[in-house]
Write a protein that holds these residues in place. Sequence first.
Motif, PDB file in Angstrom:
ATOM      1  N   ARG A 108      12.724  14.000   4.689  1.00 45.02           N
ATOM      2  CA  ARG A 108      11.780  13.486   5.219  1.00 45.02           C
ATOM      3  C   ARG A 108      10.153  13.478   4.803  1.00 45.02           C
ATOM      4  NH1 ARG A 108      13.257  12.272  10.610  1.00 45.02           N
ATOM      5  NH2 ARG A 108      15.146  13.249  11.213  1.00 45.02           N
ATOM      6  N   GLY A 144       7.273  13.474   8.664  1.00 41.27           N
ATOM      7  CA  GLY A 144       8.620  13.400   9.281  1.00 41.27           C
ATOM      8  C   GLY A 144       9.289  12.030   8.978  1.00 41.27           C
ATOM      9  N   PRO A 192      11.474   9.459   7.990  1.00 40.23           N
ATOM     10  CA  PRO A 192      12.670   9.458   7.413  1.00 40.23           C
ATOM     11  C   PRO A 192      12.585   8.495   5.842  1.00 40.23           C
ATOM     12  CG  PRO A 192      13.283   8.292   8.994  1.00 40.23           C
ATOM     13  CD  PRO A 192      11.909   8.819   9.330  1.00 40.23           C
ATOM     14  N   GLU A 220      13.018  20.494  12.713  1.00 42.47           N
ATOM     15  CA  GLU A 220      13.066  19.093  12.275  1.00 42.47           C
ATOM     16  C   GLU A 220      12.635  18.188  13.698  1.00 42.47           C
ATOM     17  OE1 GLU A 220      16.296  15.783  10.236  1.00 42.47           O
ATOM     18  OE2 GLU A 220      16.969  17.725  11.026  1.00 42.47           O
ATOM     19  N   SER A 276      10.610  14.493  14.671  1.00 38.08           N
ATOM     20  CA  SER A 276      11.346  13.328  14.578  1.00 38.08           C
ATOM     21  C   SER A 276      11.623  12.913  16.152  1.00 38.08           C
ATOM     22  CB  SER A 276      12.766  13.591  14.056  1.00 38.08           C
ATOM     23  OG  SER A 276      13.303  14.671  14.679  1.00 38.08           O
TER      24      SER A 276
END
Length: 803
Positions: free
Chosen positions: A49, A119, A121, A296, A300
């Motif tokens: 990320r 974050g 991707p 995470e 996300s």
Amino acid sequence: MNVTLPSAVSSGGIGARVRRKEDLRFLSGRGQYTDDLVRPNQLHSWILRSPHAHARINSIDTAAAMAMPGVVAIYTARDIEAAGLGGVPCGWQVTGKGGKVMAEPAHPVLASGKVRHVGDPVAFIVAETRAQARDAAEAVEVGYTSLPALPDLRAATAPGAPSLHDEAPDNICFDWEIGDKAATDAAFARAHKVVRFETTNNRLVPNAMEPRAAIGDYDPNSGEHTLFTTSQNPHVIRLLMGAFVLKVPEHKLRVVAPDVGGGFGSKIYHYAEEALVTWAAAQLKRPVRWTCERSESFLSDAHGRDHVTTAELALDSDGRFLGLRVETLANMGAYLSTFAPAVPTYLSATLLAGVYTTPAIHGQVKAVFTSTVPVDAYRGAGRPETTYLLERLVDVAAREMGMDRLEIRRRNFIQPDQFPYQTPVALQYDSGDYEATLRQALEAADYAGFEARRAEAKGRGMLRGIGVSTYLEACGIAPSKLVGQLGARAGLYEVANIRVHPTGSVTVFTGTHSHGQGHETSFAQLVAEQLGVPIDMVEIVHGDTGKIPFGMGTYGSRSLAVGGSAMVRAMDKIIAKGKKIAAHLMEASVEDIEFADGRFRVAGTDRSKAFAEISMAAYVPHDYPIEELEPGLEETAFYDPKNFTYPGGCHICEVEIDPETGGVEVVKFTACDDVGRVINPMIVEGQIQGGVAQGIGQALIENTVYDGEGQLLTASFNDYAMPRAATVPDFTVLTSTTLCTHNPLGVKGCGEVGAIGSPPAVMNAVVDALRDYGVRHVEMPATPLKIWSIIHGGGDALPQAAE
């Protein structure tokens, strides 16, 4: 715990306090969640990320990472684009002023060209073990050129601000309005008093007990893709992912959502990770799994709230509301999540009337792209934002008008004889009695005795305050035709398939999904009530697109109001067919057959057949009206509601503030909610308690903070405070019922009311406790530092109004 709820009216049926059937497996650790599933020969994945909030991607070098032990594949945007995959779609389109359609930039599965939030991707690494995939991610070299970050709503809309997306050069997604501006302006022109108020509804991170997870599987023999995922609505995921991202036909794509450990809205949406594991599994011909780590998930999972709002209320000399103006900046984050555009518009601004008879209202919403995690619906979805604004505004207005805060509410309440009530902002309420819920809550909270408690607290050196919130919300988003006109890209009906087995047991296949609401119990109670079947003979099946007809999942407190209504319709069909079978067996006219308490009877006689006898005859049709009826006893029904449902109520909170530390303690909380007919009082109680806990969390401790560079400073439980047992008091929970008039159950919904009514009650109490300090408003969350700063000079509060 003091609880006053309807007592059981039948063993296992509607109104009974039935313990949740599903709790045994959950409490004993035998639930089956996505991360519990192990697929043969599975691979593991990790997502690299972005560490930048806004940056250009110059290069991605995966050579060193690919050479590491166990690494099977590394995918970047180049691979996704070469495969012809689409971006993550938005499920709701908003049309703004002048018919201008919202800006809808692409939301790539893996960042392409630029990253737009910390974050985002960038690369998808697949390896034999999770540790190997994680190690390889650290070896991927990405060349970035940093660009100006835009984490702040106002900064993002300032003249000359850099653009996050070319499609929105001013970072405005849409500029939308509702209501009659001319009529509202006229109301303000004749006002005796205008009260102005500005507030921020703080950004929250939904933290379900179970982080998100996904497993993709592929059968090369059949060409079928299977996704196991933590989802609140698997059919919607199948539709969005299959049609728009992977471009796989529905009959070749199965989505399974097993037990889900909480959602609160954050598991409604289609996420990139779901598409990645599903696509990668087909490429590699092996199952691919991904499980989100808690840290995470902060970067996300879609966040919630984050509105900056200015409101003006026009009043006459008697304190009656004449008009309301509201302007909101709503944060969309870096990309449009599934339902994000609907939250500040159709789920929020349409409720600006609240429980009041304000005759003229005009609302304006500007949705803004910022370099932050996308924002979408979180428990309440727009209704908490509007309720908080209204209930704080009404308290401020009472103070500036020199009126009692209860009297100003009562003077402006919609009265029971005014229903159905058409609001100035599109919605028409069907039922309610706001004075009744207020009166019941006041009595249970001993509101009349509060001043004595305040004096006692003062004697101990404490500041005590009490706050009231009288609220209304809209649940069961509907109907499909209307929401389609408003921009929804899916229908919002629900489905139920009822399968009666030969011996009379029942399996219900429902398009809704449970992630803590107790559907396996409350839905079984509906069957027990209507078919007279013992509750232990009822099975509820959900969460598998391979087993159930197309349904729309669970969010917006829609499960009973919409899904339960579909069940009622399907059971009506079962009973109608059963009457024909019973009439044949008992040689009677169908018109003479009655059904009650699990038996078919010939009216006026003692002749009857048990429900199980009829079901057996349906499957063993030796004596059966085969000429007119097919064998079997299974029916499907869809229900598309005619209107929203409108739960409402009154929440009353008492707090004590320690002036030495600024600490705020909720010492007493009373909730009286009208959720329509109560199916299971224990489940209603639990839902309200959970919602109130989340509302108290938002009011006192929860807050998402980005710095000027777009770095998330509250990216773990070390920095993001969550409510604990010590944060919340014992609750007094009551219900006061008016029935919904347009669904067969009369239910309204209870899953979100606690989170909607509680934040303004808490903050009204905080401001009341600080009344001697000239405080007009305190922004959420009311942290000890903030309160201490107010008490000891300076701080995050608005001064007392000059008038």
